[in-house]
Design an enzyme around this catalytic site. Structure first.
Site, short mmCIF file in Angstrom:
data_model
loop_
_atom_site.label_atom_id
_atom_site.label_comp_id
_atom_site.label_asym_id
_atom_site.label_seq_id
_atom_site.Cartn_x
_atom_site.Cartn_y
_atom_site.Cartn_z
CB CYS A 98 51.65 -37.01 25.85
SG CYS A 98 50.01 -36.31 26.18
NE ARG A 135 43.78 -32.77 30.44
CZ ARG A 135 44.65 -32.12 29.67
NH1 ARG A 135 44.31 -30.96 29.11
NH2 ARG A 135 45.85 -32.61 29.45
CG HIS A 197 51.98 -39.67 30.08
ND1 HIS A 197 53.01 -38.81 29.79
CD2 HIS A 197 50.85 -39.05 29.66
CE1 HIS A 197 52.52 -37.71 29.22
NE2 HIS A 197 51.21 -37.83 29.12
N1 GLN Z 1 49.07 -30.24 26.28
C1 GLN Z 1 48.72 -31.38 25.56
C2 GLN Z 1 47.25 -31.77 25.67
O1 GLN Z 1 46.63 -31.57 26.69
C3 GLN Z 1 49.63 -32.51 25.97
C4 GLN Z 1 49.42 -32.99 27.38
C5 GLN Z 1 50.41 -34.05 27.79
O2 GLN Z 1 51.54 -34.11 27.29
N2 GLN Z 1 50.02 -34.89 28.74
O3 GLN Z 1 46.73 -32.31 24.72
#
Ligand code: GLN
Length: 247
Positions: A98, A135, A197
């Protein structure tokens, strides 16, 4: 074990900053799967402002939010770019998850428009369209190497692969790199980037072993990874499939 037995050198980049959704479980998983086979490991945990002096066989970095990524990007670029790129060029392996994956590509443009340079391991860049855009969140299942990998994603950034990047996997459920082209993650040499993850490795033992195998290839090509009893790991894998609505 004797002194001449191989030792797999693992560098865990910035655990204090880059450890979303228990990504540190990936390092524990790698250590345990090696130990169960009698393979020794040393794990070097790095602070963002530390320089890694020693050659490394396997790099691991987890996810982090935009603010943590600023420091991580600084640390990577100013202290560790040469070491990491030269080890990878030599055949070292990497798992970048990520936010860590985003920083191993060319560039991450964060939600506030600031641009964080990455190491360019992957020919890709990531654009966060802003905090008012939904998101990419949820359970993920992907086709990977004649099998499947499972995990959980939560990212605002959308990653677009360039012509020199190879996707890690194809999305069956979830968003993957950008929720548009069906790709998930990237592979460059022995480096793997992914949005998964979970932590991802404990419930994907086949992926964990592939990473160990590639990391070992240059230091102990003849070391046989004995099969393990992965009943619990595959049960977790199946549970993640069900959570994603698949059997
Ligand atoms: N900050 C990054 C995003 O939101 C990565 C988030 C994360 O590692 N879960 O795209």
């Amino acid at each position: 074990m004797t002194d001449s037995d191989p030792v797999l050198r693992i560098a865990y980049l910035y655990p204090d900053l880059m450890n979303l959704y228990a990504d540190r479980g990936n390092v524990t998983c790698l250590e345990r799967r090696c130990a169960w086979r009698g393979l020794r490991t040393v794990v070097k945990r790095l602070e963002w402002n530390e320089r890694l002096a020693d050659p490394t066989d396997l790099y691991v970095i987890g996810g982090g939010q935009d603010r943590q990524q600023q420091l991580a990007s600084k640390g990577l670029i100013s202290h560790n770019a040469d070491r990491i790129l030269s080890d990878l060029g030599d055949g070292a392996a990497m798992l970048a998850v990520c936010g860590g994956y985003q920083l191993m590509a060319h560039l991450y443009r964060a939600a506030d428009g600031s641009e964080l340079p990455g190491l360019g391991v992957f020919d890709a860049e990531t654009i966060h369209p802003g905090s008012d855009v939904p998101r990419c969140i949820g359970n993920v299942v992907c086709d990977w190497n004649e099998s499947r990998i499972v995990g959980f994603e939560n990212h605002g950034g959308r990653t677009y692969l360039g012509p020199d990047a190879t996707p890690l996997a194809q999305v069956v459920r979830g968003h993957g790199n950008n929720a548009e082209d069906g790709t998930e993650g990237a592979v460059a040499g022995n480096a793997i980037g992914t949005y998964l993850h979970g932590s991802v490795l404990p419930k994907n033992p086949h992926l964990a072993d592939q990473i160990i195998r590639t990391a070992l290839a240059r230091i102990a090509p003849d070391f046989e990874l004995a099969p393990l009893d992965d009943a619990a790991e595959w049960a977790a894998h199946r549970a993640a499939m069900r959570a994603a609505g698949l059997r």
